[in-house]
Design an enzyme around this catalytic site. Structure first.
Site, mmCIF file in Angstrom:
data_model
loop_
_atom_site.group_PDB
_atom_site.id
_atom_site.type_symbol
_atom_site.label_atom_id
_atom_site.label_comp_id
_atom_site.label_asym_id
_atom_site.label_seq_id
_atom_site.Cartn_x
_atom_site.Cartn_y
_atom_site.Cartn_z
ATOM 1 N N THR A 144 -46.395 -3.701 -2.657
ATOM 2 C CA THR A 144 -46.182 -4.977 -2.330
ATOM 3 C C THR A 144 -46.088 -6.096 -1.893
ATOM 4 O O THR A 144 -44.743 -6.701 -1.499
ATOM 5 C CB THR A 144 -46.262 -4.001 -0.606
ATOM 6 O OG1 THR A 144 -46.070 -2.368 -0.698
ATOM 7 C CG2 THR A 144 -45.653 -4.333 0.537
ATOM 8 N N LEU A 145 -46.810 -6.492 -1.615
ATOM 9 C CA LEU A 145 -47.642 -7.418 -1.412
ATOM 10 C C LEU A 145 -46.834 -8.731 -2.527
ATOM 11 O O LEU A 145 -45.885 -9.477 -2.166
ATOM 12 C CB LEU A 145 -48.934 -7.999 -1.259
ATOM 13 C CG LEU A 145 -48.722 -8.234 0.627
ATOM 14 C CD1 LEU A 145 -49.352 -7.037 0.689
ATOM 15 C CD2 LEU A 145 -50.567 -9.032 0.318
ATOM 16 N N VAL A 194 -53.737 -14.069 -0.701
ATOM 17 C CA VAL A 194 -53.611 -13.505 0.248
ATOM 18 C C VAL A 194 -54.466 -12.057 0.741
ATOM 19 O O VAL A 194 -54.172 -10.857 1.258
ATOM 20 C CB VAL A 194 -52.104 -12.985 0.968
ATOM 21 C CG1 VAL A 194 -51.492 -13.945 1.396
ATOM 22 C CG2 VAL A 194 -51.339 -12.676 -0.264
ATOM 23 N N ALA A 195 -55.003 -11.505 -0.836
ATOM 24 C CA ALA A 195 -55.841 -10.764 -1.552
ATOM 25 C C ALA A 195 -56.763 -9.978 -0.773
ATOM 26 O O ALA A 195 -56.648 -8.978 0.850
ATOM 27 C CB ALA A 195 -56.230 -10.937 -2.660
ATOM 28 N N ARG A 196 -57.904 -10.024 -1.195
ATOM 29 C CA ARG A 196 -59.263 -10.467 -0.626
ATOM 30 C C ARG A 196 -60.425 -11.405 -0.630
ATOM 31 O O ARG A 196 -59.645 -11.903 -2.241
ATOM 32 C CB ARG A 196 -60.144 -9.194 -0.444
ATOM 33 C CG ARG A 196 -59.270 -7.685 0.154
ATOM 34 C CD ARG A 196 -59.449 -7.698 1.893
ATOM 35 N NE ARG A 196 -59.184 -6.523 2.151
ATOM 36 C CZ ARG A 196 -58.188 -6.401 3.070
ATOM 37 N NH1 ARG A 196 -57.372 -7.418 3.072
ATOM 38 N NH2 ARG A 196 -57.750 -5.459 3.599
ATOM 39 N N ASP A 199 -56.074 -17.270 3.063
ATOM 40 C CA ASP A 199 -56.163 -16.027 4.278
ATOM 41 C C ASP A 199 -57.085 -15.255 4.485
ATOM 42 O O ASP A 199 -57.510 -14.567 5.610
ATOM 43 C CB ASP A 199 -54.224 -15.412 3.932
ATOM 44 C CG ASP A 199 -54.476 -14.915 6.009
ATOM 45 O OD1 ASP A 199 -54.413 -15.248 6.826
ATOM 46 O OD2 ASP A 199 -54.008 -12.931 5.397
ATOM 47 N N GLU A 223 -65.905 -13.419 6.608
ATOM 48 C CA GLU A 223 -64.464 -13.054 7.983
ATOM 49 C C GLU A 223 -64.904 -13.405 8.728
ATOM 50 O O GLU A 223 -66.341 -12.174 8.965
ATOM 51 C CB GLU A 223 -63.279 -12.823 7.774
ATOM 52 C CG GLU A 223 -62.866 -13.291 6.405
ATOM 53 C CD GLU A 223 -61.646 -12.563 5.837
ATOM 54 O OE1 GLU A 223 -60.954 -11.447 6.795
ATOM 55 O OE2 GLU A 223 -61.370 -11.994 4.947
ATOM 56 N N HIS A 230 -56.875 -14.429 8.472
ATOM 57 C CA HIS A 230 -56.355 -13.653 7.939
ATOM 58 C C HIS A 230 -55.350 -12.505 9.061
ATOM 59 O O HIS A 230 -54.901 -11.612 9.483
ATOM 60 C CB HIS A 230 -57.797 -12.752 8.197
ATOM 61 C CG HIS A 230 -57.772 -11.024 7.296
ATOM 62 N ND1 HIS A 230 -58.540 -9.905 6.626
ATOM 63 C CD2 HIS A 230 -56.429 -10.393 6.450
ATOM 64 C CE1 HIS A 230 -58.387 -9.683 5.940
ATOM 65 N NE2 HIS A 230 -56.529 -8.585 6.294
#
Ligand code: NAD
Length: 312
Positions: free
Chosen positions: A149-150, A228-230, A254, A259, A278
């Site tokens: 999706t991303l 933008v994953a992890r 991100d 975090e 994030h």
């Protein structure tokens, strides 16, 4: 399976007000209530729960179904949930537009030097960039690693602005908006020509540290890494070393190994690193997308059908 009481765990507050989702779901047959950590009796009444966080107390409650409001489910203990007979569904499928726009935005910031101007404005500083610093995204190669999706949301928008889009997935089958798809064994070849490498895989045993010293070495020295994953999908020490050593030109990040990103992280102060909290998928309609998924699965449960986005 029968769902009579659906709980909304207060942890969804990290993304939207729980009451907002409760109202949106108020027409559902099951009763819908916001449930807090301090209210064990209310949790015990629920047979389904929508949540952001995972708590061990979920295993002891009488839950049949947990829905995670995130796409990533790396924080959930899959085998323990399976043993407890609890179904887990996730929210993949809803972040292509938001994250795609965020990635396009950060790439535009970097290319057009907007991130530098924002920082200068805070200091009331009028400095034009060097003549050879700004560039345009048109025709620049981007490699999107992970084409779900991303990844497809990023690829579609990068293609729309005229970038040359390639990508990496587990099988080399074609994907819309992606000119060349590499199998993940060919990761180094795929990223070696790209001006931007955007990481959009889930965090799994296979993807932990997927981008490390060798991968940053394989990238061009004028290339930018977008994550933008992890955080754990990249080796953050290797990333910092690559940025400090000039092996790559910059990054838009991100997600991080820890975090919030600790205050003393060198990433905060690098001129060509954009740090976002994030929040790549944040949007005012987030709760509506979650409500749609929950409604859809409530219908599947009524009809005794397989659930959408089932993980366990
Ligand atoms: P998805 O399931 O739609 O897509 C993931 C894709 O990655 C799949 O196509 C899968 O085949 C592919 N993949 C898995 N392992 C791979 C590997 N080793 N090499 C190449 N491709 C691989 O999931 P999605 O909704 O696109 O989300 C992906 C991840 O992004 C989530 O798991 C989550 O961790 C993260 N995410 C972050 C944010 C954010 O706010 N930054 C928002 C949503 C999702």
């Amino acid at each position: 399976m029968q769902i009579s009481h659906l709980g909304i765990h207060e942890s969804v507050e990290a993304v939207f007000p729980p009451e907002q989702l409760r109202e949106e779901l108020s027409a559902l047959d099951p009763t819908v209530a916001v449930v807090g950590d301090g209210d064990r009796d209310a949790l015990a009444d629920c047979d389904a729960l929508v949540t952001f966080a995972y708590r061990e107390s979920f295993l002891d409650a009488d839950l049949e179904w947990i829905h995670s409001i995130q796409a990533g489910y790396d924080r959930f203990p899959l085998s323990e949930l399976e043993e407890a007979g609890i179904i887990l569904t996730n929210s993949t499928g809803i972040h292509g537009t938001s994250v795609g726009e965020t990635v396009l935005g950060t790439m535009l910031e970097i290319a057009r030097r907007l991130h530098r101007f924002s920082r200068q404005q805070v200091a009331h500083e009028w400095t034009r960039p060097d003549w050879d610093e700004p560039f345009t995204l048109q025709h620049e190669p981007i490699c999107v690693v992970g084409l779900g999706t991303l990844g497809q949301g990023i690829a579609k928008r990068a293609d729309a602005i005229g970038m040359h889009v390639t990508g990496v997935r587990r099988s080399a089958e074609s994907v819309p908006h992606v000119r060349t798809v590499y199998a993940n064994d060919d990761l180094h070849e795929a990223i070696s020509d790209a001006r931007f490498v955007a990481l959009a895989t889930p965090l799994t045993d296979e993807t932990e540290g997927l981008m490390g010293e060798a991968e940053f070495d394989a990238m061009r020295d004028d290339a930018y890494f977008v994550n933008v994953a992890r955080g754990d999908c990249a080796d953050q020490d290797a990333l910092v070393a690559a940025l400090q050593g000039g092996d790559i030109a910059g990054a838009a990040l991100d997600v991080f190994e820890e975090e919030p990103l600790p205050e003393d992280s060198p990433l905060w102060d690098m001129d060509d690193v954009i740090v976002t909290p994030h929040a790549a998928a944040a949007e005012v309609d987030y709760y509506r997308h979650i409500a749609e998924l929950v409604r859809e699965n409530a219908q599947h449960i009524d009809a005794d059908e397989e659930l959408t986005n089932r993980v366990v």
